[in-house]
Enzyme design. Structure first.
Site, PDB file in Angstrom:
ATOM      1  N   TRP A  10       0.713  -1.258   0.512  1.00 55.69           N
ATOM      2  CA  TRP A  10       0.181  -0.216   0.132  1.00 55.69           C
ATOM      3  C   TRP A  10       1.243   1.326   0.173  1.00 55.69           C
ATOM      4  O   TRP A  10       0.219   2.194  -0.451  1.00 55.69           O
ATOM      5  CB  TRP A  10      -1.347   0.261   1.185  1.00 55.69           C
ATOM      6  CG  TRP A  10      -2.534  -0.848   0.735  1.00 55.69           C
ATOM      7  CD1 TRP A  10      -2.746  -1.806  -0.163  1.00 55.69           C
ATOM      8  CD2 TRP A  10      -2.866  -0.889   1.728  1.00 55.69           C
ATOM      9  NE1 TRP A  10      -3.772  -2.178   0.091  1.00 55.69           N
ATOM     10  CE2 TRP A  10      -4.171  -1.580   1.851  1.00 55.69           C
ATOM     11  CE3 TRP A  10      -3.477  -0.330   3.201  1.00 55.69           C
ATOM     12  CZ2 TRP A  10      -5.556  -2.103   2.088  1.00 55.69           C
ATOM     13  CZ3 TRP A  10      -4.506  -0.767   4.424  1.00 55.69           C
ATOM     14  CH2 TRP A  10      -5.813  -1.707   3.780  1.00 55.69           C
ATOM     15  N   LYS A  11       2.181   1.483  -0.147  1.00 52.80           N
ATOM     16  CA  LYS A  11       3.178   2.303   0.643  1.00 52.80           C
ATOM     17  C   LYS A  11       2.670   2.980   0.877  1.00 52.80           C
ATOM     18  O   LYS A  11       2.118   3.431   2.370  1.00 52.80           O
ATOM     19  CB  LYS A  11       3.152   3.030  -1.021  1.00 52.80           C
ATOM     20  CG  LYS A  11       3.777   1.647  -1.999  1.00 52.80           C
ATOM     21  CD  LYS A  11       4.603   2.630  -3.335  1.00 52.80           C
ATOM     22  CE  LYS A  11       4.668   1.217  -4.004  1.00 52.80           C
ATOM     23  NZ  LYS A  11       5.287   1.638  -4.936  1.00 52.80           N
ATOM     24  N   GLU A  96      12.316   2.186  -3.293  1.00 50.38           N
ATOM     25  CA  GLU A  96      11.706   3.240  -2.948  1.00 50.38           C
ATOM     26  C   GLU A  96      12.327   3.575  -1.808  1.00 50.38           C
ATOM     27  O   GLU A  96      13.614   4.695  -1.197  1.00 50.38           O
ATOM     28  CB  GLU A  96      10.168   2.966  -2.569  1.00 50.38           C
ATOM     29  CG  GLU A  96       9.130   3.559  -4.230  1.00 50.38           C
ATOM     30  CD  GLU A  96       8.008   3.568  -4.540  1.00 50.38           C
ATOM     31  OE1 GLU A  96       7.262   2.963  -3.516  1.00 50.38           O
ATOM     32  OE2 GLU A  96       7.394   2.921  -5.274  1.00 50.38           O
ATOM     33  N   GLY A 172       5.240   1.927 -10.554  1.00 46.48           N
ATOM     34  CA  GLY A 172       4.367   2.960 -10.752  1.00 46.48           C
ATOM     35  C   GLY A 172       4.326   3.883 -12.596  1.00 46.48           C
ATOM     36  O   GLY A 172       3.806   5.032 -12.087  1.00 46.48           O
ATOM     37  N   GLY A 233       1.521  -3.137  -5.800  1.00 44.45           N
ATOM     38  CA  GLY A 233       1.469  -1.379  -5.948  1.00 44.45           C
ATOM     39  C   GLY A 233      -0.023  -0.746  -5.919  1.00 44.45           C
ATOM     40  O   GLY A 233      -0.756  -1.855  -5.721  1.00 44.45           O
ATOM     41  N   GLY A 234       0.118  -0.156  -6.389  1.00 50.68           N
ATOM     42  CA  GLY A 234      -1.466   0.621  -7.123  1.00 50.68           C
ATOM     43  C   GLY A 234      -2.568  -0.600  -7.209  1.00 50.68           C
ATOM     44  O   GLY A 234      -3.155   0.015  -6.538  1.00 50.68           O
TER      45      GLY A 234
HETATM   46  P1  PGA Z   1       3.003  -0.949  -8.690  1.00 50.37           P
HETATM   47  O1  PGA Z   1       4.431  -0.491  -7.129  1.00 50.37           O
HETATM   48  O2  PGA Z   1       2.240  -2.214  -8.924  1.00 50.37           O
HETATM   49  O3  PGA Z   1       2.375   0.509  -8.422  1.00 50.37           O
HETATM   50  O4  PGA Z   1       4.091  -0.780  -9.933  1.00 50.37           O
HETATM   51  C1  PGA Z   1       5.270  -2.381  -7.115  1.00 50.37           C
HETATM   52  C2  PGA Z   1       6.058  -1.663  -5.785  1.00 50.37           C
HETATM   53  O5  PGA Z   1       6.881  -0.995  -5.705  1.00 50.37           O
HETATM   54  O6  PGA Z   1       5.842  -2.673  -5.102  1.00 50.37           O
END
Ligand code: PGA
Length: 251
Positions: A10-11, A96, A172, A233-234
């Protein structure tokens, strides 16, 4: 036979209300944990409220932890703290964090040792930049990361580890690696594990692909022999999409 694992990352998204709303929507729609491991890795503030509501087929993970047991580390969270609230997974070394928060392979290695000591299940992230991909440096970079990140870990630990191969250029950006590139590179990661340990370990370790995984490409990715799941992620922020993704992993 390796059990697939789909983990949402979920960041820095979702307030408490949003997190509760999500888990109430997905909880009873998760496939059996005998078939697939379904995990949500959320930020620290909502971990406890997710753990309290999780049903049997969902697991909750953190996105980072510190390597020390406790101490004067303002703003950090320890493995025991995560363990004490019922968290079972932890993402270690996300690109990140490597890029924006100065995480090095040395600190990642310490965190992996600590996570195993605390009996958390780590998801180790590795992956190359666009520059490295375009200049033929991908394998060198990945091998270098794996050698340092896994240093000193036992064979038994590595067998239970999850590695997320995440090309930085695909995170992302909407630019997914083709299923062939993803599979080939996950296969390379597995070959490095075999070189560092042995075939039994390489056959046992689960390797996820991550980077713009979505409902439209999950089937193709999951059909690949070296891909055992996805770190998402997204697309993991929407309950319906997350439900679709975990079901796509059921063989
Ligand atoms: P994303 O991110 O699916 O939004 O590209 C993946 C991640 O950073 O784990």
């Amino acid at each position: 036979m390796r059990k697939p694992i789909i983990a949402g990352n979920w960041k820095m998204f979702k307030t408490r209300d949003e997190a509760i709303n999500f888990i109430l929507q997905v909880n009873d729609k998760m496939p059996s944990i005998d078939e697939v491991d379904s995990v949500i890795c959320a930020q620290f503030t909502v971990l406890r409220c997710l753990v309290k509501r999780q049903l049997n087929n969902l697991r909750i993970g953190a996105q980072n932890m510190h390597w020390a047991e406790e101490g004067a580390y303002t703003g950090e969270v320890s493995s025991s703290m995560l363990k004490s609230i019922g968290v079972t997974y932890v993402i270690i070394g996300h690109s990140e964090r490597r890029a924006m928060f100065n995480e090095t392979d040395e600190s990642i290695n310490k965190k992996l040792h600590k996570a195993f000591e605390a009996e958390l299940s780590p998801i180790l992230c590795v992956g190359e930049s666009l520059y490295e991909r375009e200049n033929g440096l991908t394998e060198q970079l990945l091998e270098g990361q794996l050698v340092k990140d896994l240093e000193g870990l036992t064979k038994e630990q590595v067998k239970s580890l999850v590695i997320a191969y995440e090309p930085i250029w695909a995170i992302g950006t909407g630019k997914t690696a083709t299923a062939q590139i993803a599979d080939e590179t996950c296969g390379f990661v597995r070959s490095v594990v075999e070189k560092l340990y042995d075939k039994e370990t390489a056959d046992a370790i689960r390797i996820q692909y991550g980077g713009s995984v979505k409902t439209s490409n999950i089937d193709e990715l999951m059909s690949m022999p070296n891909i055992d799941g996805a770190l998402v992620g997204g697309a993991s922020l929407k309950a319906d999409d997350f439900i679709t993704l975990v079901h796509a992993a059921v063989k």
